[in-house]
Design a protein around this motif. Sequence first.
Motif, PDB file in Angstrom:
ATOM      1  N   SER A   1       2.036  -2.845   8.315  1.00  0.00           N
ATOM      2  CA  SER A   1       1.561  -1.471   8.146  1.00  0.00           C
ATOM      3  C   SER A   1       1.771  -0.968   6.720  1.00  0.00           C
ATOM      4  N   TYR A   2       2.507  -1.714   5.916  1.00  0.00           N
ATOM      5  CA  TYR A   2       2.750  -1.338   4.521  1.00  0.00           C
ATOM      6  C   TYR A   2       1.788  -2.037   3.565  1.00  0.00           C
ATOM      7  N   VAL A   3       0.854  -2.803   4.094  1.00  0.00           N
ATOM      8  CA  VAL A   3      -0.062  -3.593   3.258  1.00  0.00           C
ATOM      9  C   VAL A   3      -1.353  -2.824   3.008  1.00  0.00           C
ATOM     10  N   ALA A   4      -1.788  -2.810   1.733  1.00  0.00           N
ATOM     11  CA  ALA A   4      -3.093  -2.230   1.400  1.00  0.00           C
ATOM     12  C   ALA A   4      -4.203  -3.245   1.589  1.00  0.00           C
ATOM     13  N   GLY A   5      -3.919  -4.506   1.253  1.00  0.00           N
ATOM     14  CA  GLY A   5      -4.940  -5.536   1.379  1.00  0.00           C
ATOM     15  C   GLY A   5      -4.474  -6.848   0.784  1.00  0.00           C
ATOM     16  N   TYR A   6      -5.432  -7.769   0.677  1.00  0.00           N
ATOM     17  CA  TYR A   6      -5.119  -9.150   0.301  1.00  0.00           C
ATOM     18  C   TYR A   6      -6.107  -9.649  -0.749  1.00  0.00           C
ATOM     19  N   CYS A   7      -5.626 -10.569  -1.586  1.00  0.00           N
ATOM     20  CA  CYS A   7      -6.446 -11.232  -2.599  1.00  0.00           C
ATOM     21  C   CYS A   7      -6.084 -12.708  -2.623  1.00  0.00           C
ATOM     22  N   ILE A   8      -6.856 -13.474  -3.352  1.00  0.00           N
ATOM     23  CA  ILE A   8      -6.446 -14.820  -3.728  1.00  0.00           C
ATOM     24  C   ILE A   8      -5.573 -14.710  -4.974  1.00  0.00           C
TER      25      ILE A   8
ATOM     26  N   PRO B   1       3.391   1.188  -4.073  1.00  0.00           N
ATOM     27  CA  PRO B   1       1.962   0.877  -3.977  1.00  0.00           C
ATOM     28  C   PRO B   1       1.475   0.117  -5.201  1.00  0.00           C
ATOM     29  N   GLY B   2       0.802  -0.982  -4.946  1.00  0.00           N
ATOM     30  CA  GLY B   2       0.313  -1.832  -6.017  1.00  0.00           C
ATOM     31  C   GLY B   2       1.207  -3.005  -6.331  1.00  0.00           C
ATOM     32  N   ASP B   3       2.457  -3.001  -5.856  1.00  0.00           N
ATOM     33  CA  ASP B   3       3.285  -4.194  -6.010  1.00  0.00           C
ATOM     34  C   ASP B   3       2.602  -5.364  -5.306  1.00  0.00           C
ATOM     35  N   VAL B   4       2.734  -6.547  -5.875  1.00  0.00           N
ATOM     36  CA  VAL B   4       2.053  -7.737  -5.357  1.00  0.00           C
ATOM     37  C   VAL B   4       3.093  -8.774  -4.947  1.00  0.00           C
ATOM     38  N   ILE B   5       2.916  -9.337  -3.760  1.00  0.00           N
ATOM     39  CA  ILE B   5       3.723 -10.478  -3.322  1.00  0.00           C
ATOM     40  C   ILE B   5       2.800 -11.679  -3.226  1.00  0.00           C
ATOM     41  N   ILE B   6       3.054 -12.701  -4.047  1.00  0.00           N
ATOM     42  CA  ILE B   6       2.327 -13.961  -3.891  1.00  0.00           C
ATOM     43  C   ILE B   6       3.203 -14.879  -3.047  1.00  0.00           C
ATOM     44  N   THR B   7       2.602 -15.449  -2.018  1.00  0.00           N
ATOM     45  CA  THR B   7       3.367 -15.918  -0.866  1.00  0.00           C
ATOM     46  C   THR B   7       3.808 -17.372  -0.930  1.00  0.00           C
ATOM     47  N   GLY B   8       3.454 -18.092  -1.990  1.00  0.00           N
ATOM     48  CA  GLY B   8       3.850 -19.489  -2.100  1.00  0.00           C
ATOM     49  C   GLY B   8       2.647 -20.409  -2.011  1.00  0.00           C
ATOM     50  N   THR B   9       2.818 -21.611  -2.534  1.00  0.00           N
ATOM     51  CA  THR B   9       1.714 -22.566  -2.617  1.00  0.00           C
ATOM     52  C   THR B   9       2.022 -23.811  -1.796  1.00  0.00           C
TER      53      THR B   9
ATOM     54  N   GLY C   1       0.770  -1.226   0.000  1.00  0.00           N
ATOM     55  CA  GLY C   1       0.000   0.000   0.000  1.00  0.00           C
ATOM     56  C   GLY C   1       0.803   1.278   0.000  1.00  0.00           C
ATOM     57  N   ARG C   2       2.073   1.217   0.423  1.00  0.00           N
ATOM     58  CA  ARG C   2       2.902   2.421   0.421  1.00  0.00           C
ATOM     59  C   ARG C   2       4.363   2.034   0.225  1.00  0.00           C
TER      60      ARG C   2
END
Length: 291
Positions: free
Chosen positions: A162-169, A247-255, A149-150
């Motif tokens: 505190s740097y996270v805007a939100g979460y998705c699948i 902001p807007g960068d995405v981290i996909i956390t592993g499967t 988010g920032r």
Amino acid sequence: MKICRFGDNRLGILDGDKVRDVTPALAVLPTCQYPLPQHDLLIAHLDAVRARIFEIAADAPIVADADLTLLSPVANPGKIIAAPVNYQKHLKEVLDSPALHHDNQINHIQRAGLFLKAPSSLVGAADGVALIKLDRRNDHEVELAVVIGRTASNVREEEALSYVAGYCIGLDITIRGPEERSFRKSPDSYTVLGPWLVTTDELSNPGTLGFSIQVNGEVRQQSNTSDLILGVEQLIAFASSFYTLHPGDVIITGTPEGVGSIQPGDSMLAQMDGIGQMRVEVRAAPQPVGR
């Protein structure tokens, strides 16, 4: 708040089991000129957009189900950062199966590091997955996706959320083979994000989320983010020690374990606690025409 993008780049929020069209809230975004910013404009100004949404939501029209074609909640991530073998059982699964590792060196994530996927691979649930290289194995991988988010650089773990805007699948679609991960995981449509962005006021603890994926009704993967080797806070700290996150960068956390092959005609249903579910259809991409 659950925020989605749909249709012709319209903005919506989930209200119960319906979506309200709050596209006029985008008017608060600043106008940009070339060179464009390195971040996603909506995510960078999410607080202002949310404030406007609160003002107009009660009178916003409900979107008909037939018109709800869900796009990626993030339109323009500067980076998609991915975590390899970040569940212990999946690490064992990969090490034990030549069909998964293809003699590539497989290291623990602390040694292997993270890798990047092309932002051009990003689609939403309604776009579906268009498989290429149909003579090779294409696999599903379901994971928690974290949207930054920032701006973040050298973030400490205790401050990371505190740097996270939100979460998705997130779905990380993978072609098996000997090439580098980022190459095999970056074809068009091989990153699916959705169904919406759940902001941190609704999902404050990403470390205990149950999730699963079904293919044609068969459960293939089922796990919990509590089983991550590196949790969300550690991944943000790790990534930001190498890259500045925007902001807007995405981290996909592993499967987790249970990755499996998908074919054109398959239907995937991914579910995650606190977020919801999304259905993603699989088709064949247009194949090269012989000369």
